[in-house]
Design an enzyme around this catalytic site. Structure first.
Site, PDB file in Angstrom:
ATOM      1  N   ASP A  20     -16.001   4.798  63.694  1.00 41.98           N
ATOM      2  CA  ASP A  20     -16.313   6.162  64.118  1.00 41.98           C
ATOM      3  C   ASP A  20     -16.320   6.242  65.635  1.00 41.98           C
ATOM      4  O   ASP A  20     -15.873   7.227  66.219  1.00 41.98           O
ATOM      5  CB  ASP A  20     -17.700   6.574  63.607  1.00 41.98           C
ATOM      6  CG  ASP A  20     -17.694   6.803  62.110  1.00 41.98           C
ATOM      7  OD1 ASP A  20     -16.637   6.567  61.490  1.00 41.98           O
ATOM      8  OD2 ASP A  20     -18.741   7.190  61.574  1.00 41.98           O
ATOM      9  N   GLU A  73     -14.636   4.518  67.743  1.00 42.57           N
ATOM     10  CA  GLU A  73     -13.275   4.515  68.273  1.00 42.57           C
ATOM     11  C   GLU A  73     -12.629   5.885  68.062  1.00 42.57           C
ATOM     12  O   GLU A  73     -11.936   6.400  68.929  1.00 42.57           O
ATOM     13  CB  GLU A  73     -12.443   3.426  67.607  1.00 42.57           C
ATOM     14  CG  GLU A  73     -12.807   2.041  68.110  1.00 42.57           C
ATOM     15  CD  GLU A  73     -12.177   0.941  67.279  1.00 42.57           C
ATOM     16  OE1 GLU A  73     -11.940  -0.136  67.840  1.00 42.57           O
ATOM     17  OE2 GLU A  73     -11.931   1.144  66.075  1.00 42.57           O
ATOM     18  N   ASP A  92     -14.216   8.746  67.795  1.00 43.43           N
ATOM     19  CA  ASP A  92     -14.846   9.709  68.692  1.00 43.43           C
ATOM     20  C   ASP A  92     -14.333   9.548  70.117  1.00 43.43           C
ATOM     21  O   ASP A  92     -14.153  10.529  70.835  1.00 43.43           O
ATOM     22  CB  ASP A  92     -16.373   9.552  68.657  1.00 43.43           C
ATOM     23  CG  ASP A  92     -16.933  10.015  67.322  1.00 43.43           C
ATOM     24  OD1 ASP A  92     -16.200  10.711  66.590  1.00 43.43           O
ATOM     25  OD2 ASP A  92     -18.081   9.667  67.000  1.00 43.43           O
ATOM     26  N   SER A 111      -9.064  33.772  37.766  1.00 45.39           N
ATOM     27  CA  SER A 111      -9.949  32.723  37.272  1.00 45.39           C
ATOM     28  C   SER A 111      -9.321  32.070  36.036  1.00 45.39           C
ATOM     29  O   SER A 111      -8.163  32.357  35.707  1.00 45.39           O
ATOM     30  CB  SER A 111     -11.269  33.389  36.932  1.00 45.39           C
ATOM     31  OG  SER A 111     -12.189  32.428  36.593  1.00 45.39           O
ATOM     32  N   GLU A 135      -7.124  17.853  34.822  1.00 44.55           N
ATOM     33  CA  GLU A 135      -7.765  17.609  36.122  1.00 44.55           C
ATOM     34  C   GLU A 135      -9.252  17.879  36.007  1.00 44.55           C
ATOM     35  O   GLU A 135      -9.670  18.661  35.160  1.00 44.55           O
ATOM     36  CB  GLU A 135      -7.252  18.606  37.175  1.00 44.55           C
ATOM     37  CG  GLU A 135      -5.856  18.425  37.585  1.00 44.55           C
ATOM     38  CD  GLU A 135      -5.330  19.696  38.238  1.00 44.55           C
ATOM     39  OE1 GLU A 135      -6.087  20.393  38.930  1.00 44.55           O
ATOM     40  OE2 GLU A 135      -4.154  19.977  38.017  1.00 44.55           O
ATOM     41  N   LYS A 153     -12.607  19.680  36.873  1.00 41.32           N
ATOM     42  CA  LYS A 153     -12.932  21.020  37.361  1.00 41.32           C
ATOM     43  C   LYS A 153     -14.044  20.872  38.403  1.00 41.32           C
ATOM     44  O   LYS A 153     -15.209  20.633  38.061  1.00 41.32           O
ATOM     45  CB  LYS A 153     -13.379  21.916  36.207  1.00 41.32           C
ATOM     46  CG  LYS A 153     -13.584  23.342  36.642  1.00 41.32           C
ATOM     47  CD  LYS A 153     -13.783  24.237  35.443  1.00 41.32           C
ATOM     48  CE  LYS A 153     -13.951  25.693  35.836  1.00 41.32           C
ATOM     49  NZ  LYS A 153     -14.883  25.975  36.896  1.00 41.32           N
ATOM     50  N   ASP A 212     -16.764  21.697  41.114  1.00 44.72           N
ATOM     51  CA  ASP A 212     -17.711  22.797  41.175  1.00 44.72           C
ATOM     52  C   ASP A 212     -17.961  23.210  42.623  1.00 44.72           C
ATOM     53  O   ASP A 212     -18.936  22.798  43.247  1.00 44.72           O
ATOM     54  CB  ASP A 212     -19.014  22.380  40.486  1.00 44.72           C
ATOM     55  CG  ASP A 212     -19.845  23.581  40.111  1.00 44.72           C
ATOM     56  OD1 ASP A 212     -19.344  24.711  40.258  1.00 44.72           O
ATOM     57  OD2 ASP A 212     -20.994  23.390  39.676  1.00 44.72           O
ATOM     58  N   TYR A 259     -10.229  19.838  48.108  1.00 42.17           N
ATOM     59  CA  TYR A 259      -9.286  19.207  47.175  1.00 42.17           C
ATOM     60  C   TYR A 259      -8.229  20.230  46.784  1.00 42.17           C
ATOM     61  O   TYR A 259      -8.563  21.324  46.327  1.00 42.17           O
ATOM     62  CB  TYR A 259     -10.005  18.724  45.917  1.00 42.17           C
ATOM     63  CG  TYR A 259     -10.825  17.482  46.154  1.00 42.17           C
ATOM     64  CD1 TYR A 259     -10.262  16.216  46.003  1.00 42.17           C
ATOM     65  CD2 TYR A 259     -12.152  17.563  46.538  1.00 42.17           C
ATOM     66  CE1 TYR A 259     -11.003  15.072  46.232  1.00 42.17           C
ATOM     67  CE2 TYR A 259     -12.913  16.423  46.770  1.00 42.17           C
ATOM     68  CZ  TYR A 259     -12.330  15.184  46.612  1.00 42.17           C
ATOM     69  OH  TYR A 259     -13.058  14.055  46.842  1.00 42.17           O
ATOM     70  N   LYS A 286      -3.669  22.173  32.277  1.00 43.32           N
ATOM     71  CA  LYS A 286      -2.589  23.086  32.672  1.00 43.32           C
ATOM     72  C   LYS A 286      -1.295  22.612  32.028  1.00 43.32           C
ATOM     73  O   LYS A 286      -1.030  21.403  31.995  1.00 43.32           O
ATOM     74  CB  LYS A 286      -2.406  23.057  34.197  1.00 43.32           C
ATOM     75  CG  LYS A 286      -3.640  23.449  34.967  1.00 43.32           C
ATOM     76  CD  LYS A 286      -3.497  23.178  36.456  1.00 43.32           C
ATOM     77  CE  LYS A 286      -4.790  23.538  37.176  1.00 43.32           C
ATOM     78  NZ  LYS A 286      -4.836  23.108  38.561  1.00 43.32           N
ATOM     79  N   LYS A 300     -15.385  23.527  29.645  1.00 40.73           N
ATOM     80  CA  LYS A 300     -16.647  23.410  30.381  1.00 40.73           C
ATOM     81  C   LYS A 300     -17.555  22.396  29.706  1.00 40.73           C
ATOM     82  O   LYS A 300     -17.767  22.443  28.492  1.00 40.73           O
ATOM     83  CB  LYS A 300     -17.369  24.764  30.416  1.00 40.73           C
ATOM     84  CG  LYS A 300     -16.611  25.839  31.159  1.00 40.73           C
ATOM     85  CD  LYS A 300     -16.800  25.740  32.646  1.00 40.73           C
ATOM     86  CE  LYS A 300     -18.091  26.333  33.089  1.00 40.73           C
ATOM     87  NZ  LYS A 300     -18.015  27.539  33.845  1.00 40.73           N
TER      88      LYS A 300
HETATM   89  S1  IVH Z   1      -6.679  25.945  38.799  1.00 40.73           S
HETATM   90  C1  IVH Z   1      -4.656  29.879  38.043  1.00 40.73           C
HETATM   91  N1  IVH Z   1      -7.771  23.586  39.003  1.00 40.73           N
HETATM   92  O1  IVH Z   1     -12.340  26.828  38.649  1.00 40.73           O
HETATM   93  C2  IVH Z   1      -5.304  28.601  38.140  1.00 40.73           C
HETATM   94  N2  IVH Z   1      -9.151  25.506  39.291  1.00 40.73           N
HETATM   95  O2  IVH Z   1     -13.011  28.781  36.580  1.00 40.73           O
HETATM   96  C3  IVH Z   1      -6.180  28.470  39.287  1.00 40.73           C
HETATM   97  N3  IVH Z   1     -11.484  24.989  39.835  1.00 40.73           N
HETATM   98  O3  IVH Z   1     -11.313  29.718  40.366  1.00 40.73           O
HETATM   99  C4  IVH Z   1      -7.253  27.491  39.184  1.00 40.73           C
HETATM  100  N4  IVH Z   1     -11.262  22.809  39.820  1.00 40.73           N
HETATM  101  O4  IVH Z   1     -12.216  27.732  41.761  1.00 40.73           O
HETATM  102  C5  IVH Z   1      -7.966  24.914  39.041  1.00 40.73           C
HETATM  103  N5  IVH Z   1      -8.624  21.434  39.204  1.00 40.73           N
HETATM  104  C6  IVH Z   1      -8.803  22.753  39.246  1.00 40.73           C
HETATM  105  C7  IVH Z   1     -10.052  23.318  39.519  1.00 40.73           C
HETATM  106  C8  IVH Z   1     -10.193  24.720  39.523  1.00 40.73           C
HETATM  107  C9  IVH Z   1     -12.092  23.817  39.999  1.00 40.73           C
HETATM  108  C10 IVH Z   1     -12.143  26.303  39.927  1.00 40.73           C
HETATM  109  C11 IVH Z   1     -11.388  27.345  40.717  1.00 40.73           C
HETATM  110  C12 IVH Z   1     -11.186  28.469  39.754  1.00 40.73           C
HETATM  111  C13 IVH Z   1     -12.274  28.221  38.759  1.00 40.73           C
HETATM  112  C14 IVH Z   1     -11.921  28.855  37.437  1.00 40.73           C
END
Ligand code: IVH
Length: 711
Positions: free
Chosen positions: A90, A92, A94, A139, A170, A172, A174, A276, A338, A362
């Site tokens: 760190d 170096e 900085d 969403s 992937e 999800k 938070d 991310y 997806k 979820k």
């Molecule tokens: S894809 C159209 N990938 O979850 C697809 N969303 O409940 C767009 N989120 O609004 C979202 N991890 O904020 C995607 N690996 C992930 C995610 C992710 C978290 C959130 C994101 C989204 C919400 C939907």
């Protein structure tokens, strides 16, 4: 490596690094042989203390130097914040950053918006500008159980009429979603999701997030992803906020949102936010390709993503991560599935509010109801009395919870909790469980009263005006003492192996230790009399305590436990002032000259050193032989030019010790094995790094051999 340049000039020569002293302006020296640019050894990235030389007459040379520094900083930001594999310390980093800052201050025309110096956070703003998204940021539909996930899969199969397809699964994350626009490879604009159609322009705040690249190798692209707050950092932030009397954040997601949506970008900069990436516009042929592409562009892409050929594989992924979620440094609340091929996604299309080609599975919330049986207080290192709810034990997501932090009296008031109430408690990862809300008032409820005296020492407690925290002001309070000794011995501070909670309790309770400096006077005979303390472990402990005297100044400053001065600030202070006595005597104005030290931190430092007991402590530490001065030196020695990777448990050296010794001998320690690694130092239980070393034919040595090489 991106950050190094090689000069194709026949006169290239390697020059011994010089110490950088004084301000940049008065150390600029021109040596004709270097006039055509940087001299950078290909195998050795330019580091903080190399001589800073440039041809003051040549503006193009200056801008070239600024760009070289920017490139190097970008490279190290990527190694540290995206790959989690820092190549330099760190200090170096900085020093490099300061070097660039000095150059830009002297020549403002060289400043570019994508410069890493611009991450510190500019001026506060009046409000946020609303911006329309390039395409709706909708969403996801949720699947709350196995049946709903199977229903989703069936719908996809039906719509694709039996055609072959696969999913990408992937985590999800938070946090809160963010869309980032790059124009000509340059970071241009960051917009929060908002209502999905219009979001808020948080460009200046997002610029401070180190895992968001400010420059990428791509023309124009929009990258969407999640801003998250690591759980540890969240706990620390809430502790600090509670102690400073500020309202605490309910969860890491709110902390992320609260840190990104502030008008003052320097607040965002001070929080450890991470980004991310999970969505790329324009899209590529497959989502899996986009994930690889974004990682290649320098974004942090969660490496856990996996291609799943069918719904069974999706389930396996979901249950694997439901079990392992606590091992992650950040919160996840499920898994996103997806359809991989974009053309298939397009055929599946969207409903009014979500895509048909994706679903969020979820995890069940880890919340349970239980009764508050009592509320007690815990006394921390700074003397703050923290109310703790004692709960009727309840299983929450596989862990029994019997306590929850309530932070301070204001928080109890906000939640309206009384003893006897039924509350909803939530557990997330290793975050301390917390009370979400009161579910039902108890039939017999009793209000919590902050004790009038410290429950540990009986000393006076004070709640200063405007503060939410009540503190025990007795600096010799055993509770404060225990906490401060544990802090002193912790990893990254004095690193005293063997000095854990049970032993600290005994040392304080028996009166052997009344102050951290008493540790240095402990005798073997006294130690062996303690419970569970054999002669061997006592000898080891004494050796470890003795070794800690050699801790460099940043660790010593961190160890003092000055409120608001953690590891990073301690390092900055040591580097800026170079001397503990100078820090102890500096006024608040002077202290604020150090990077990241604002009025609150400066006041805290001043208060600490104005306290008689603390000044006495400093003198005792001086007498124990602690180093009070600090210089950043890049040594040349037996290991100059060599790069090492450490893996496994080394029998003779701690990791930190091995690293310090390698660096002291001029070598470099990096986090991952590559072709550039010269040696892998392997100990017991060495993992994948050892496999990688064998695969690349890199010499593997043990720590005894390392010590021989150091001489
Ligand atoms: S894809 C159209 N990938 O979850 C697809 N969303 O409940 C767009 N989120 O609004 C979202 N991890 O904020 C995607 N690996 C992930 C995610 C992710 C978290 C959130 C994101 C989204 C919400 C939907």
């Amino acid at each position: 490596m991106a950050g190094t340049l090689r000069r194709n000039d026949a006169r290239t020569q390697v020059r011994a690094p010089q110490r950088f002293s004084g301000t940049l302006k008065n150390t600029i020296g021109i040596s004709p042989e270097f006039a055509s640019g940087w001299i950078v050894n290909e195998n050795r990235p330019l580091i903080g203390c190399d001589a800073f030389e440039y041809n003051a007459r040549s503006v193009s040379s200056l801008s070239q130097q600024a760009e070289t520094l920017r490139e190097q900083l970008r490279h190290h930001e990527h190694s540290y914040y995206v790959l989690d594999a820092p190549e330099i310390s760190d200090a170096e980093y900085d020093a490099l950053l300061r070097k660039l800052k000095a150059l830009e201050d002297a020549h403002p025309e060289l400043l570019t918006p994508d410069s890493p110096t611009q991450r510190v956070g500019g001026r506060p703003r009046e409000g946020f500008v609303k911006v329309k998204h390039s395409g709706a940021m909708l969403s996801l539909d949720n699947a709350l159980n196995e049946k709903e996930l199977r229903d989703f899969d069936r719908r996809v199969r039906d719509l694709l009429k039996g055609e072959e397809f696969q999913y990408v699964a992937e985590l999800k994350l938070d946090g809160l979603s963010l869309a980032i626009h790059y124009n000509d490879g340059k970071f241009m604009q960051a917009i929060t999701r908002g209502d999905g159609i219009t979001g808020e322009d948080v460009t200046e705040n997002a610029r401070t997030i180190r895992s968001i690249p400010l420059k990428i190798d791509s023309a124009s692209v929009e990258v969407r992803g999640e801003v998250v707050f690591a759980r540890r950092a969240f706990d620390r932030l809430n502790e600090e906020r509670a102690a400073a009397g500020q309202p605490v954040f309910a969860n890491p997601r709110n902390a992320a949102a609260g840190s990104l949506r502030v008008l003052d970008p320097s607040i965002t900069a001070s929080r450890q936010l991470d980004f991310y990436a999970y969505f790329r516009i324009p899209e590529l042929a497959k989502h899996s390709e986009a994930m690889k592409d974004m990682a290649g562009l320098g974004f942090k892409v969660n490496p856990t993503w996996r291609v799943c050929p069918d719904v069974e594989a999706l389930f396996a992924f979901c249950s694997e991560w439901e079990t392992k979620r606590d091992s992650l440094p950040y919160e996840i609340d499920g898994v996103v599935a997806k359809v991989d091929v974009i053309e298939q996604q397009q055929r599946l299309g969207w409903t009014a509010k979500a895509p048909r080609w994706a679903i969020a599975y979820k995890f069940p919330a880890r919340q349970e109801q239980t009764v508050v049986e009592d509320i007690g207080v815990q006394v921390g290192r700074t003397g703050a009395l923290t109310p703790v709810a004692f709960l009727k034990p309840v299983g929450v997501g596989g862990v029994t919870v019997s306590r929850a932090t309530l932070h301070n009296e204001d928080e109890i008031e906000r939640l309206g909790i009384r003893i006897g109430d039924t509350v909803l408690v939530e557990r997330s990862g290793d975050v301390i469980p917390k009370v979400v809300r009161v579910v039902a008032e108890g039939r017999e409820r009793r209000a919590f009263r902050m004790p009038k005296v410290c429950p540990v020492c009986g000393g006076e407690v004070v709640r200063a005006e405007g503060e939410a925290a009540t503190r025990c002001i007795n600096t010799n309070c055993p509770a404060r003492l225990k906490e401060s000794i544990l802090h002193w011995s912790a990893r990254g501070v004095m690193d005293i192996d063997g000095l854990g909670e049970a032993l600290v309790d005994q040392l304080v309770d028996t009166g052997l230790v009344k102050n951290v400096t008493d540790l240095y006077g402990l005798k073997l005979e006294a130690l062996v009399d303690l419970e569970r303390m054999g002669k061997k472990s006592a000898e080891k402990l004494l050796a470890n305590i003795d070794k800690s005297r050699r801790a460099p100044l940043p660790r010593l400053i961190n160890g003092l436990g000055i409120p608001f001065v953690g590891e990073r600030t301690a390092l900055i202070l040591a580097e800026t002032f170079g001397d503990l006595d100078k820090i102890a005597s500096a006024n608040e104005e002077k202290l604020q000259k150090a990077d990241e030290v604002g009025p609150k931190v400066a006041q805290s430092i001043r208060r600490f050193f104005d306290e008689r007991h603390n000044r006495a402590l400093v003198e005792q530490l001086r007498a124990e032989g602690f180093a009070f001065t600090y210089t950043i030196t890049r040594k040349t020695g037996t290991l100059t030019g060599l790069t090492f990777v450490l893996t496994g448990t080394l029998p003779n050296l701690s990791r930190d010790d091995a690293k310090a010794r390698i660096e002291a001998a001029g070598g470099k320690v990096t986090g991952s094995v590559s072709k550039k690694t010269h040696y892998v130092v392997a100990g017991e239980d060495a993992g994948t790094k050892l496999d990688k070393a064998r695969e690349l034919g890199i010499d593997v040595i043990d720590d005894a051999r390392l010590l021989e090489m150091i001489g």
